[in-house]
Design a protein around this motif. Structure first.
Motif, PDB file in Angstrom:
ATOM      1  N   LEU A  14       0.838  -1.193   0.000  1.00  0.00           N
ATOM      2  CA  LEU A  14       0.000   0.000   0.000  1.00  0.00           C
ATOM      3  C   LEU A  14       0.878   1.249   0.000  1.00  0.00           C
ATOM      4  N   PRO A  15       0.348   2.359  -0.492  1.00  0.00           N
ATOM      5  CA  PRO A  15       1.056   3.620  -0.295  1.00  0.00           C
ATOM      6  C   PRO A  15       1.270   3.861   1.201  1.00  0.00           C
ATOM      7  N   ASN A  16       2.250   4.674   1.551  1.00  0.00           N
ATOM      8  CA  ASN A  16       2.510   4.905   2.977  1.00  0.00           C
ATOM      9  C   ASN A  16       1.340   5.659   3.610  1.00  0.00           C
ATOM     10  N   GLU A  17       1.303   5.607   4.931  1.00  0.00           N
ATOM     11  CA  GLU A  17       0.162   6.169   5.664  1.00  0.00           C
ATOM     12  C   GLU A  17      -0.051   7.645   5.364  1.00  0.00           C
ATOM     13  N   ARG A  18       1.049   8.397   5.230  1.00  0.00           N
ATOM     14  CA  ARG A  18       0.905   9.831   4.973  1.00  0.00           C
ATOM     15  C   ARG A  18       0.223  10.072   3.624  1.00  0.00           C
ATOM     16  N   ALA A  43      -3.471   9.038   3.913  1.00  0.00           N
ATOM     17  CA  ALA A  43      -4.225  10.027   4.678  1.00  0.00           C
ATOM     18  C   ALA A  43      -4.483  11.269   3.833  1.00  0.00           C
ATOM     19  N   SER A  44      -3.506  11.632   3.014  1.00  0.00           N
ATOM     20  CA  SER A  44      -3.671  12.786   2.127  1.00  0.00           C
ATOM     21  C   SER A  44      -4.729  12.489   1.061  1.00  0.00           C
ATOM     22  N   ARG A  45      -4.708  11.276   0.526  1.00  0.00           N
ATOM     23  CA  ARG A  45      -5.701  10.896  -0.483  1.00  0.00           C
ATOM     24  C   ARG A  45      -7.113  11.004   0.068  1.00  0.00           C
ATOM     25  N   PHE A  46      -7.319  10.510   1.286  1.00  0.00           N
ATOM     26  CA  PHE A  46      -8.647  10.499   1.882  1.00  0.00           C
ATOM     27  C   PHE A  46      -8.969  11.777   2.664  1.00  0.00           C
ATOM     28  N   GLU A  47      -7.956  12.644   2.800  1.00  0.00           N
ATOM     29  CA  GLU A  47      -8.121  13.904   3.532  1.00  0.00           C
ATOM     30  C   GLU A  47      -8.572  13.663   4.965  1.00  0.00           C
ATOM     31  N   VAL A  48      -7.840  12.767   5.644  1.00  0.00           N
ATOM     32  CA  VAL A  48      -8.144  12.435   7.033  1.00  0.00           C
ATOM     33  C   VAL A  48      -6.856  12.448   7.847  1.00  0.00           C
ATOM     34  N   ALA A  49      -7.022  12.401   9.160  1.00  0.00           N
ATOM     35  CA  ALA A  49      -5.869  12.320  10.050  1.00  0.00           C
ATOM     36  C   ALA A  49      -5.236  10.932   9.962  1.00  0.00           C
ATOM     37  N   ILE A  50      -3.944  10.865  10.274  1.00  0.00           N
ATOM     38  CA  ILE A  50      -3.220   9.591  10.255  1.00  0.00           C
ATOM     39  C   ILE A  50      -3.914   8.572  11.161  1.00  0.00           C
ATOM     40  N   GLY A  51      -4.394   9.002  12.324  1.00  0.00           N
ATOM     41  CA  GLY A  51      -5.034   8.093  13.266  1.00  0.00           C
ATOM     42  C   GLY A  51      -6.282   7.441  12.691  1.00  0.00           C
ATOM     43  N   THR A  52      -7.069   8.216  11.929  1.00  0.00           N
ATOM     44  CA  THR A  52      -8.276   7.672  11.312  1.00  0.00           C
ATOM     45  C   THR A  52      -7.911   6.646  10.249  1.00  0.00           C
ATOM     46  N   ALA A  56      -8.539   2.179  10.115  1.00  0.00           N
ATOM     47  CA  ALA A  56      -9.066   1.362   9.013  1.00  0.00           C
ATOM     48  C   ALA A  56      -8.077   0.272   8.615  1.00  0.00           C
ATOM     49  N   VAL A  57      -6.806   0.639   8.522  1.00  0.00           N
ATOM     50  CA  VAL A  57      -5.780  -0.331   8.137  1.00  0.00           C
ATOM     51  C   VAL A  57      -5.626  -1.396   9.220  1.00  0.00           C
ATOM     52  N   ASP A  58      -5.670  -0.978  10.490  1.00  0.00           N
ATOM     53  CA  ASP A  58      -5.538  -1.938  11.598  1.00  0.00           C
ATOM     54  C   ASP A  58      -6.612  -3.020  11.519  1.00  0.00           C
ATOM     55  N   GLU A  59      -7.841  -2.640  11.190  1.00  0.00           N
ATOM     56  CA  GLU A  59      -8.917  -3.628  11.098  1.00  0.00           C
ATOM     57  C   GLU A  59      -8.667  -4.602   9.950  1.00  0.00           C
ATOM     58  N   LEU A  60      -8.174  -4.114   8.837  1.00  0.00           N
ATOM     59  CA  LEU A  60      -7.897  -4.983   7.695  1.00  0.00           C
ATOM     60  C   LEU A  60      -6.733  -5.930   7.996  1.00  0.00           C
ATOM     61  N   VAL A  61      -5.783  -5.476   8.802  1.00  0.00           N
ATOM     62  CA  VAL A  61      -4.693  -6.353   9.240  1.00  0.00           C
ATOM     63  C   VAL A  61      -5.242  -7.431  10.171  1.00  0.00           C
ATOM     64  N   ALA A  62      -6.092  -7.014  11.124  1.00  0.00           N
ATOM     65  CA  ALA A  62      -6.674  -7.971  12.073  1.00  0.00           C
ATOM     66  C   ALA A  62      -7.525  -9.016  11.359  1.00  0.00           C
ATOM     67  N   GLU A  63      -8.143  -8.650  10.242  1.00  0.00           N
ATOM     68  CA  GLU A  63      -8.996  -9.565   9.485  1.00  0.00           C
ATOM     69  C   GLU A  63      -8.205 -10.418   8.503  1.00  0.00           C
ATOM     70  N   GLY A  64      -6.883 -10.212   8.442  1.00  0.00           N
ATOM     71  CA  GLY A  64      -6.043 -11.035   7.576  1.00  0.00           C
ATOM     72  C   GLY A  64      -6.050 -10.619   6.121  1.00  0.00           C
ATOM     73  N   ILE A  65      -6.597  -9.452   5.815  1.00  0.00           N
ATOM     74  CA  ILE A  65      -6.638  -8.968   4.435  1.00  0.00           C
ATOM     75  C   ILE A  65      -5.331  -8.257   4.078  1.00  0.00           C
ATOM     76  N   LEU A  66      -4.795  -7.537   5.049  1.00  0.00           N
ATOM     77  CA  LEU A  66      -3.499  -6.886   4.893  1.00  0.00           C
ATOM     78  C   LEU A  66      -2.513  -7.492   5.881  1.00  0.00           C
ATOM     79  N   VAL A  67      -1.227  -7.323   5.614  1.00  0.00           N
ATOM     80  CA  VAL A  67      -0.193  -7.788   6.525  1.00  0.00           C
ATOM     81  C   VAL A  67       0.911  -6.735   6.592  1.00  0.00           C
ATOM     82  N   ARG A  68       1.340  -6.434   7.805  1.00  0.00           N
ATOM     83  CA  ARG A  68       2.443  -5.480   7.988  1.00  0.00           C
ATOM     84  C   ARG A  68       3.768  -6.230   8.037  1.00  0.00           C
ATOM     85  N   GLN A  69       4.769  -5.694   7.366  1.00  0.00           N
ATOM     86  CA  GLN A  69       6.113  -6.244   7.412  1.00  0.00           C
ATOM     87  C   GLN A  69       7.048  -5.157   7.918  1.00  0.00           C
TER      88      GLN A  69
END
Length: 250
Positions: free
Chosen positions: A38-42, A45-54, A58-71
């Motif tokens: 994925l593009p980096n968080e910054r 966040a710029s694409r969606f015009e939201v804060a990094i925390g928001t 969303a990304v945390d939930e997708l990681v928890a659901e096994g759709i995304l994985v952090r390395q």
């Protein structure tokens, strides 16, 4: 990925959910392919015009659901349905001594057919709609242990042939994901003991009527949409069904 503008009713507590749905749409459409970073968080966040925390929620939930994985040190990737993921999430059969191995799979039959009432209900189809029925025999420790009967909708896997199925380089779910854009993210599974029928007895080298384990799985893709209906017959003479329960803070 195209620019995304959310309507005002996306703002507030549900904003991160709208971002999550957009990221899923990116994956479903192929804008971000399995294994892509994925593009980096910054940038997101710029694409969606939201804060990094928001964005991170969303990304945390997708990681928890096994759709995304952090390395660590590399970024966040769309998870591939490779052998490691298959063994962790979907394959629950383990030798009684605790040894768990990737099964050797042999295709017994592959045929186009019409959905039975039971198959149609499981897959959200109409009775009689076109399906593909596949029967696999799975071996562990050089012994035939599992019979998998797989049913999938032809419309969801248009163009799938036996040759393509048998020559897949990795798992069945990786084939679904990489070739057909169908990512299996979870499902429901039922288990019960039954008496072995004649076909299963022949395939597994058992006696007719011998107790076996029957597993029934409806695998889902995004949005809870059924992707596959699978029934498995398991010889549990030397193997167990083992599910690792994750700890929860709830």
């Amino acid at each position: 990925m195209s620019e995304t503008v959310f309507s005002s009713n996306s703002r507030g507590s549900s904003l991160y959910q709208a971002i999550k749905l957009q990221l899923i749409e990116d994956i479903e459409s192929g804008a971000v392919a399995p294994g892509d970073v994925l593009p980096n968080e910054r940038d997101l966040a710029s694409r969606f015009e939201v804060a990094i925390g928001t964005l991170r929620r969303a990304v945390d939930e997708l990681v928890a659901e096994g759709i995304l994985v952090r390395q660590q040190g590399r970024g966040t990737f769309v998870r591939r349905q490779d052998r490691e993921q298959f063994m962790y999430q979907f394959f629950k059969i383990t030798a009684r001594d605790g040894v768990k191995e990737f099964p050797k799979v042999q295709t017994h039959s592959f045929a186009k057919a019409r959905a039975s009432q039971e198959e149609a209900k499981a897959l959200g189809l109409q009775t009689g709609q076109a399906v593909i029925r596949i029967c696999n025999v799975l071996s562990l420790a050089e012994q035939s242990v599992i019979i998998d009967q797989i049913v999938i909708a032809q419309t969801l896997f248009e163009g799938l042939t036996r040759k393509m199925f048998e020559s897949r380089p990795s798992t069945i779910y990786e084939l679904y994901q990489s070739v057909f854009g169908v990512t299996v993210v979870g499902g429901t599974e039922r288990a019960r003991a039954i008496a072995c029928d004649e076909f299963s007895a022949q395939m597994l080298g058992l006696e007719v009527g011998q107790p076996v384990l029957r597993l029934e799985r409806i695998a889902h893709t995004f949005g809870g949409k059924p992707a596959e209906y699978r029934t498995s017959i398991v010889n549990t003479d030397h193997f167990d069904y083992v599910s690792n329960l994750q700890s929860s803070s709830a």
